[in-house]
Motif scaffolding. Structure first.
Motif, mmCIF file in Angstrom:
data_model
loop_
_atom_site.group_PDB
_atom_site.id
_atom_site.type_symbol
_atom_site.label_atom_id
_atom_site.label_comp_id
_atom_site.label_asym_id
_atom_site.label_seq_id
_atom_site.Cartn_x
_atom_site.Cartn_y
_atom_site.Cartn_z
ATOM 1 N N THR A 277 -17.539 -7.902 23.905
ATOM 2 C CA THR A 277 -17.600 -8.875 22.836
ATOM 3 C C THR A 277 -17.626 -10.068 23.015
ATOM 4 O OG1 THR A 277 -15.245 -8.847 22.194
ATOM 5 C CG2 THR A 277 -16.508 -7.100 21.347
ATOM 6 N N ASN A 278 -18.069 -11.262 22.106
ATOM 7 C CA ASN A 278 -17.953 -12.320 22.375
ATOM 8 C C ASN A 278 -17.352 -13.368 21.292
ATOM 9 O OD1 ASN A 278 -18.778 -14.977 23.883
ATOM 10 N ND2 ASN A 278 -20.844 -15.184 23.105
ATOM 11 N N ASN A 279 -16.395 -12.778 20.751
ATOM 12 C CA ASN A 279 -15.441 -13.432 19.823
ATOM 13 C C ASN A 279 -15.199 -14.986 20.000
ATOM 14 O OD1 ASN A 279 -15.417 -10.946 18.243
ATOM 15 N ND2 ASN A 279 -13.656 -10.428 19.202
ATOM 16 N N ASN A 280 -14.962 -15.184 21.391
ATOM 17 C CA ASN A 280 -14.691 -16.707 21.854
ATOM 18 C C ASN A 280 -15.655 -17.480 22.062
ATOM 19 O OD1 ASN A 280 -11.423 -16.774 22.310
ATOM 20 N ND2 ASN A 280 -11.999 -14.723 22.833
ATOM 21 N N GLY A 281 -16.923 -17.014 21.637
ATOM 22 C CA GLY A 281 -17.969 -17.920 21.970
ATOM 23 C C GLY A 281 -18.322 -18.467 23.208
ATOM 24 N N GLY A 282 -18.113 -17.436 24.160
ATOM 25 C CA GLY A 282 -18.361 -18.006 25.619
ATOM 26 C C GLY A 282 -17.522 -18.812 26.201
ATOM 27 N N ILE A 283 -16.327 -19.203 25.804
ATOM 28 C CA ILE A 283 -15.514 -20.306 26.288
ATOM 29 C C ILE A 283 -14.136 -19.715 26.282
ATOM 30 C CG2 ILE A 283 -14.634 -22.614 26.172
ATOM 31 C CD1 ILE A 283 -16.908 -23.142 24.063
ATOM 32 N N ASN A 284 -13.508 -19.731 27.395
ATOM 33 C CA ASN A 284 -11.835 -19.368 27.675
ATOM 34 C C ASN A 284 -11.285 -20.585 28.448
ATOM 35 O OD1 ASN A 284 -12.991 -16.275 28.487
ATOM 36 N ND2 ASN A 284 -11.853 -16.804 26.514
ATOM 37 N N GLY A 285 -10.223 -21.042 27.773
ATOM 38 C CA GLY A 285 -9.650 -22.193 28.287
ATOM 39 C C GLY A 285 -10.559 -23.435 28.583
ATOM 40 N N GLY A 286 -11.198 -23.547 27.559
ATOM 41 C CA GLY A 286 -11.965 -24.969 27.431
ATOM 42 C C GLY A 286 -13.225 -24.727 28.417
ATOM 43 N N ILE A 287 -13.259 -23.977 29.264
ATOM 44 C CA ILE A 287 -14.344 -23.709 30.289
ATOM 45 C C ILE A 287 -15.361 -22.417 30.098
ATOM 46 C CG2 ILE A 287 -14.553 -23.027 32.889
ATOM 47 C CD1 ILE A 287 -11.983 -24.255 33.189
ATOM 48 N N THR A 288 -16.439 -22.553 30.483
ATOM 49 C CA THR A 288 -17.705 -21.605 29.886
ATOM 50 C C THR A 288 -17.380 -20.236 30.863
ATOM 51 O OG1 THR A 288 -19.127 -22.461 31.667
ATOM 52 C CG2 THR A 288 -19.411 -23.080 29.239
ATOM 53 N N ASN A 289 -17.533 -18.970 30.459
ATOM 54 C CA ASN A 289 -17.207 -17.799 31.066
ATOM 55 C C ASN A 289 -18.469 -17.110 31.385
ATOM 56 O OD1 ASN A 289 -18.090 -16.542 28.762
ATOM 57 N ND2 ASN A 289 -15.804 -16.254 28.057
ATOM 58 N N GLY A 290 -19.673 -17.915 31.073
ATOM 59 C CA GLY A 290 -21.182 -17.132 31.409
ATOM 60 C C GLY A 290 -21.601 -16.271 30.252
ATOM 61 N N MET A 291 -20.732 -16.247 29.138
ATOM 62 C CA MET A 291 -21.549 -15.547 28.045
ATOM 63 C C MET A 291 -22.197 -16.799 27.028
ATOM 64 S SD MET A 291 -20.978 -12.459 28.356
ATOM 65 C CE MET A 291 -21.168 -11.743 26.737
ATOM 66 N N PRO A 292 -23.126 -16.281 26.095
ATOM 67 C CA PRO A 292 -23.625 -17.389 25.295
ATOM 68 C C PRO A 292 -22.863 -18.124 24.601
ATOM 69 C CG PRO A 292 -24.898 -15.165 25.359
ATOM 70 C CD PRO A 292 -23.634 -14.749 25.828
ATOM 71 N N ILE A 293 -23.059 -19.526 24.586
ATOM 72 C CA ILE A 293 -21.979 -20.191 23.684
ATOM 73 C C ILE A 293 -22.366 -20.015 22.247
ATOM 74 C CG2 ILE A 293 -21.066 -22.503 23.138
ATOM 75 C CD1 ILE A 293 -21.821 -23.214 26.027
ATOM 76 N N ILE A 294 -21.532 -19.736 21.441
ATOM 77 C CA ILE A 294 -21.947 -19.684 20.208
ATOM 78 C C ILE A 294 -21.114 -20.654 19.117
ATOM 79 C CG2 ILE A 294 -22.195 -18.125 17.976
ATOM 80 C CD1 ILE A 294 -24.023 -17.357 20.263
ATOM 81 N N PHE A 295 -21.496 -21.233 18.034
ATOM 82 C CA PHE A 295 -20.610 -21.986 17.389
ATOM 83 C C PHE A 295 -21.407 -22.413 16.201
ATOM 84 C CE2 PHE A 295 -22.924 -25.124 19.956
ATOM 85 C CZ PHE A 295 -23.861 -26.195 19.162
ATOM 86 N N SER A 296 -20.816 -22.857 15.216
ATOM 87 C CA SER A 296 -21.374 -22.995 13.791
ATOM 88 C C SER A 296 -20.811 -24.390 13.042
ATOM 89 C CB SER A 296 -20.773 -21.974 12.786
ATOM 90 O OG SER A 296 -21.192 -20.651 13.070
ATOM 91 N N CYS A 297 -21.827 -24.953 12.324
ATOM 92 C CA CYS A 297 -21.456 -26.239 11.901
ATOM 93 C C CYS A 297 -21.685 -26.271 10.266
ATOM 94 C CB CYS A 297 -22.445 -27.340 12.378
ATOM 95 S SG CYS A 297 -22.176 -27.529 14.037
ATOM 96 N N VAL A 298 -20.827 -26.840 9.798
ATOM 97 C CA VAL A 298 -20.899 -26.842 8.134
ATOM 98 C C VAL A 298 -21.580 -28.198 7.778
ATOM 99 C CG1 VAL A 298 -19.608 -27.215 5.961
ATOM 100 C CG2 VAL A 298 -18.862 -25.710 7.478
#
Length: 362
Positions: A277-298
Motif C-alpha cells: 500500500t502507499n498510505n504514507n505517500g512515498g515518504i518514510n522518515g522524511g525520505i523518499t522510499n521509491g513509491m509515488p509521492i502523493i499529497f493533497s492541498c486544500v
C-alpha cells in the motif's frame, strides 16, 4: 523581507499585480539544459482564466527570458524571466484603498509595509504573481520529465463533489498534463464545473482539494528532520496563495486506523523493493522510499466575492461595508493545479540537486 526559496536550485519572485511586469529569477540550474519555450507557453496556458468559471481579466503572458539561456540552452548563470501585465484596471480598486477586504492580505500588508505597499489588485499578494512561478516551474517540470519523473494534479474535491483518485498513476498524470479542467472522471468534472457556475451566478465562490502525484522519484531523497520531503514541499506549497492545508498519503485519515491498517508492508517486485500500500505517500522518515509521492492541498474559496461584507477602514479606524467590484474568479482550483505542479517541480529539483549534485539535473 524575503522572496527566495531553495538552497541548491533557488527561485526569487518579484512584481505586483498591476505593475509593469512580474518575474522570477532561477539560480543554480546546471549548464546544458535545453529550454523548450513552447512547453513553457503551454504550461502558462493552463493557468489562464477560462470562460465564466474564471476572472474576466485576460493576460496572454508573452514571457521573455532575459538571461541564463543562450542558443536554447542554460548557461549555468541565473535565468531571469519577465512577464508583462497588460489587462489591468487599477481604478477598480481606488475606492477600496483603505478597506480591508475579508480573506485578503490588505490589513496584514499594511501592518508589515506601513502603507508603502502597492495596493492595486492585491499588489505582491495577488494570484497574478503565480504566472512567473509557472514559467519557472515549466523549466523544472521538463528537467524532471527528462529524468523519468512526472508530476500531475487533479481536482480531488470541490464544494463536496468528488473526483476519483489516482489509479494507474503514470497514465493518469500524462492524461492530466494537457487538460484545461483537470479531473480524472468526466462526470465529476461536469458536476464540479456546474457547481462553480452556481457560485458565480450567486456572486460567491467555492474552494476544494487538489491531489498531486509524483511518479519516478528515486528512493533516498530528503532529510530526516528539518528538511524532510514533507517539510520542504509543505514550505513551498503553503507559499501558494489560498492553500490552507496539506496532507501526505492518507493524511488525517491515519486518525481512523490502527497501526496494522496504516503500515505499508514491503515486498519485492521485479527486483525492486516496493510497498503493498502507499498510505504514507512515498515518504518514510522524511525520505523518499521509491513509491509515488502523493499529497493533497486544500484551496480556500476565492475571497473576492460580490456579496456585501462587513469590514473596517484601517486608516480612519472605523467600521465599514464592502461592496466589491472588479473582475474575480468564482473558483481558482482549476487554475491553481499547474501552480501546484510547478512549485512541486521546483522543490524536487532543489532536493535532487542537494542529493546528487546540480549536474544530475542535466
Amino acid at each position: 523581507m524575503k522572496n527566495t526559496f531553495g538552497q541548491s536550485v533557488s527561485v526569487t519572485l518579484f512584481g505586483e499585480s498591476h505593475g509593469e511586469e512580474i518575474g522570477i529569477v532561477i539560480d543554480g540550474l546546471s549548464p546544458g539544459i535545453e529550454i523548450d519555450e513552447e512547453y513553457i507557453a503551454q504550461k502558462l496556458s493552463l493557468r489562464r482564466p477560462k470562460g465564466r468559471i474564471s476572472t474576466a481579466r485576460k493576460e496572454t503572458d508573452p514571457f521573455r527570458i532575459l538571461s541564463g539561456v543562450h542558443n536554447g540552452m542554460t548557461t549555468g548563470t541565473p535565468i531571469c524571466i519577465l512577464i508583462p501585465n497588460g489587462d489591468t484596471k487599477s481604478k477598480d480598486y481606488s475606492a477600496l484603498e483603505n478597506l480591508a477586504r475579508p480573506g485578503h492580505a490588505d490589513y496584514s500588508a499594511q501592518c508589515k509595509y506601513h502603507g508603502f505597499q502597492d495596493k492595486r489588485g492585491g499588489g505582491h499578494f495577488s494570484g497574478r504573481i503565480t504566472a512567473p512561478i509557472v514559467a519557472a516551474g515549466a523549466i523544472a517540470l521538463k528537467v524532471l520529465e527528462n529524468k523519468g519523473i512526472y508530476i500531475g494534479t487533479h481536482i480531488k474535491e470541490c464544494h463536496g463533489i468528488k473526483d476519483r483518485g489516482f489509479e494507474n498513476i503514470l497514465s493518469d498524470i500524462k492524461e492530466l498534463s494537457n487538460m484545461e479542467f483537470p479531473v480524472l472522471c468526466k462526470d465529476s468534472g461536469d458536476k464540479i464545473h456546474e457547481e462553480i457556475l452556481l457560485a458565480a451566478n450567486d456572486g460567491d465562490s467555492v474552494g476544494g482539494i487538489l491531489e498531486t502525484a509524483v511518479w519516478g522519484i528515486p528512493a533516498g531523497v530528503g532529510e530526516p528532520w528539518f528538511d524532510s520531503v514533507e517539510s520542504v514541499l509543505s514550505h513551498i506549497l503553503f507559499s501558494v496563495p489560498a492553500i490552507k492545508g496539506v496532507e501526505f498519503g492518507i493524511g488525517f485519515d491515519f486518525a481512523k486506523k490502527r497501526g496494522s491498517e496504516a503500515n505499508d508492508s514491503f515486498k519485492m517486485e521485479n527486483g525492486d523493493v516496493v510497498t503493498v500500500t502507499n498510505n504514507n505517500g512515498g515518504i518514510n522518515g522524511g525520505i523518499t522510499n521509491g513509491m509515488p509521492i502523493i499529497f493533497s492541498c486544500v484551496v480556500k474559496p476565492t475571497p473576492s466575492i460580490y456579496k456585501q461584507q462587513k469590514t473596517v477602514d484601517y486608516i480612519n479606524k472605523e467600521d465599514a461595508t464592502l461592496n466589491l467590484g472588479g473582475r474575480h474568479d468564482p473558483a481558482i482550483i482549476h487554475r491553481a493545479r499547474i501552480v501546484i505542479d510547478s512549485v512541486t517541480a521546483l522543490a524536487l529539483c532543489d532536493m535532487l540537486a542537494q542529493r546528487y549534485g546540480t549536474d544530475w539535473l542535466r
